[in-house]
Motif scaffolding. Structure first.
Motif, PDB file in Angstrom:
ATOM      1  N   ALA A 287      -1.226  10.746  -0.878  1.00 61.32           N
ATOM      2  CA  ALA A 287      -0.192  11.617  -0.323  1.00 61.32           C
ATOM      3  C   ALA A 287      -0.579  12.255   1.004  1.00 61.32           C
ATOM      4  N   ASP A 288      -1.873  12.359   1.274  1.00 66.66           N
ATOM      5  CA  ASP A 288      -2.322  12.965   2.529  1.00 66.66           C
ATOM      6  C   ASP A 288      -2.626  11.930   3.607  1.00 66.66           C
TER       7      ASP A 288
ATOM      8  N   THR B 159       4.022   4.151  15.932  1.00 65.86           N
ATOM      9  CA  THR B 159       3.109   5.141  16.525  1.00 65.86           C
ATOM     10  C   THR B 159       3.429   6.567  16.074  1.00 65.86           C
ATOM     11  N   ASN B 160       4.694   6.839  15.717  1.00 59.19           N
ATOM     12  CA  ASN B 160       5.035   8.138  15.134  1.00 59.19           C
ATOM     13  C   ASN B 160       4.490   8.198  13.711  1.00 59.19           C
ATOM     14  N   LYS B 161       3.894   9.337  13.355  1.00 60.50           N
ATOM     15  CA  LYS B 161       3.181   9.420  12.073  1.00 60.50           C
ATOM     16  C   LYS B 161       3.684  10.572  11.207  1.00 60.50           C
ATOM     17  N   ILE B 162       3.548  10.372   9.901  1.00 63.05           N
ATOM     18  CA  ILE B 162       3.845  11.411   8.909  1.00 63.05           C
ATOM     19  C   ILE B 162       2.899  11.218   7.732  1.00 63.05           C
ATOM     20  N   SER B 163       2.883  12.213   6.844  1.00 63.91           N
ATOM     21  CA  SER B 163       2.242  12.036   5.536  1.00 63.91           C
ATOM     22  C   SER B 163       3.257  12.432   4.476  1.00 63.91           C
ATOM     23  N   ALA B 164       3.147  11.835   3.317  1.00 61.30           N
ATOM     24  CA  ALA B 164       4.124  12.085   2.250  1.00 61.30           C
ATOM     25  C   ALA B 164       4.152  13.563   1.845  1.00 61.30           C
ATOM     26  N   LYS B 165       2.972  14.181   1.722  1.00 64.48           N
ATOM     27  CA  LYS B 165       2.946  15.570   1.257  1.00 64.48           C
ATOM     28  C   LYS B 165       3.515  16.520   2.296  1.00 64.48           C
TER      29      LYS B 165
ATOM     30  N   LEU C 201       1.625  21.511   9.745  1.00 62.55           N
ATOM     31  CA  LEU C 201       2.034  20.133   9.438  1.00 62.55           C
ATOM     32  C   LEU C 201       1.500  19.206  10.533  1.00 62.55           C
ATOM     33  N   ASP C 202       0.186  19.160  10.636  1.00 63.46           N
ATOM     34  CA  ASP C 202      -0.458  18.478  11.758  1.00 63.46           C
ATOM     35  C   ASP C 202      -0.439  16.957  11.656  1.00 63.46           C
TER      36      ASP C 202
ATOM     37  N   HIS D 221       0.861  -1.182   0.000  1.00 68.08           N
ATOM     38  CA  HIS D 221       0.000   0.000   0.000  1.00 68.08           C
ATOM     39  C   HIS D 221       0.904   1.241   0.000  1.00 68.08           C
ATOM     40  N   PRO D 222       1.099   1.854  -1.200  1.00 67.87           N
ATOM     41  CA  PRO D 222       2.049   2.957  -1.294  1.00 67.87           C
ATOM     42  C   PRO D 222       1.409   4.329  -1.060  1.00 67.87           C
TER      43      PRO D 222
END
Length: 390
Positions: free
Chosen positions: A163-164, A280-286, A265-266, A145-146
């Protein structure tokens, strides 16, 4: 013969028990009768004393014995830096009311005020031919799942695929930590407080030692390392122990999260110290791409900080993801991330024809499925060749 009047009075007083031993001074007052003790109050006092002694014996006595009395008896080195933890008793509310955690300690961190701002990426269109090729590639890996975001500088065109969506960050979370650290260094230099700097020395001790990537965990404890050295190995060797030291130096998890929210950058959230194997640490590509875009923003980072950050990112040791899909003449500054359920890479590519683009690719995968690596390498090759044709 009768006694003189004064002596006669003295004898009479003596026989009555009220003799004045020193004429002219008042007689000694009678002792008041003792009041009977209140059994209930005595029991309450005994109960509190028992609780105090029990707590002391359970919490403090073992440490006092090992740190003070045993060394004295056995003629060992006396630890004169004993510092009992009284925070649970002074601030018990932190056990359930907190917005940050650092080295296992619950903290309440206020909102970070900062005049520095980021510049959003303005998009003029889509790199449709490249996106079509990528969709065909991803269809070959149904178990993956990219999430992908690409932004090309000269045309301002993008590719956005999931991306979001929020993804586990793995070691890519070290980029927001790095940026926030250097922003704090810049602020300290501007206001003259010198709260932190690249030359500042930090103590590496047992509370910083952690497993996972990096060699600092195998180094001798109770040694000092510069912020510059720790930041360098955090990026180039993805060192987890160095990262945990720099989280504290950057203000702690709560301060970093607060800063990311203030910048819009929430979806970048630091919830755990490294290694965060559970994701548990999170990011989004955009949003990671937006952070990378602002490396060159003078209102975000100083020129000195920008140069040093790029130098770190240009020397990342893991070259098996985006870098493996690029020709030798291409330049990549980036940061990789790898945990069992997610593999990713995020960086800026400088192509041989002068083109420049941001690429962030994250892949959720079956645990440790190395097909994700092959997919990222092939996607990097497709993106690079497609942008060369623009």
């Amino acid at each position: 013969m009768p006694l003189p009047l004064k002596k006669q009075q003295y004898r009479e007083d003596y026989t009555r028990g009220t003799v004045k031993m020193y004429p002219g001074r008042p007689a000694a007052p009678k002792k008041p009768k003792k009041k009977k003790k209140n059994i209930f109050i005595a029991f309450i006092r005994f109960l509190f004393l028992s609780m105090f002694l029990s707590a002391f014996s359970f919490y403090a006595a073992p440490s006092l014995w090992s740190d003070y009395f045993e060394p004295i008896i056995l003629n060992r080195h006396l630890n004169r830096h004993y510092n009992p933890d009284i925070k649970p008793y002074v601030s018990p509310h932190l056990n359930y009311l907190h917005n940050s955690e650092l080295f296992g300690q619950h903290l309440i961190v206020g909102a970070q005020k900062d005049s520095h701002t980021i510049i959003p990426m303005i998009t003029s269109g889509e790199l449709t031919p490249i996106k079509t090729e990528l969709e065909a590639l991803f269809a070959k890996y149904p178990k993956m799942h990219p999430s992908l975001y690409v932004w090309e500088y000269s045309s301002a065109n993008e590719i956005a695929m999931n991306a979001d969506e929020s993804f586990p960050a793995a070691s890519i979370i070290k980029l927001p930590i790095l940026f926030e650290l250097f922003r704090k260094i810049d602020r300290s230099a501007q206001d003259g407080t010198n709260l932190t700097s690249l030359s500042k020395k930090l103590l590496y001790d047992f509370k910083n030692q952690t497993s996972g990537s990096g060699d600092l965990q195998f180094s001798e404890l109770n040694k000092y390392y510069s912020v510059d050295y720790l930041a360098k190995i955090m990026i180039t060797h993805s060192d987890n122990s160095a990262t945990n030291m720099l989280i504290e130096e950057a203000g702690g998890m709560g301060a970093i999260n607060s800063s990311m929210r203030a910048l819009g950058l929430d979806k970048i959230k630091l919830e755990n110290r490294l290694p965060d194997l559970e994701g548990t640490n999170k990011i989004s590509a955009k949003q990671i791409a937006t952070l990378l875009y602002n490396i060159d923003n003078p209102n975000f980072l100083s020129d000195k900080s920008k140069i040093i950050i790029k130098e770190y990112m240009a020397n990342v040791q893991n070259r098996r993801l985006l870098q493996a899909g690029l020709p030798q003449e291409a330049i990549l500054i980036h940061k990789t991330g790898d945990i069992g359920t997610m593999l990713g890479d995020a960086g800026i590519v400088y192509a041989q024809n002068g083109r420049k683009y941001i690429v962030v690719m994250l892949v959720k995968r079956p645990f440790n499925d190395y097909s994700a690596r092959d997919m990222i390498q092939e996607a990097s090759r497709i993106i690079y060749n497609g942008i060369l044709k623009l």
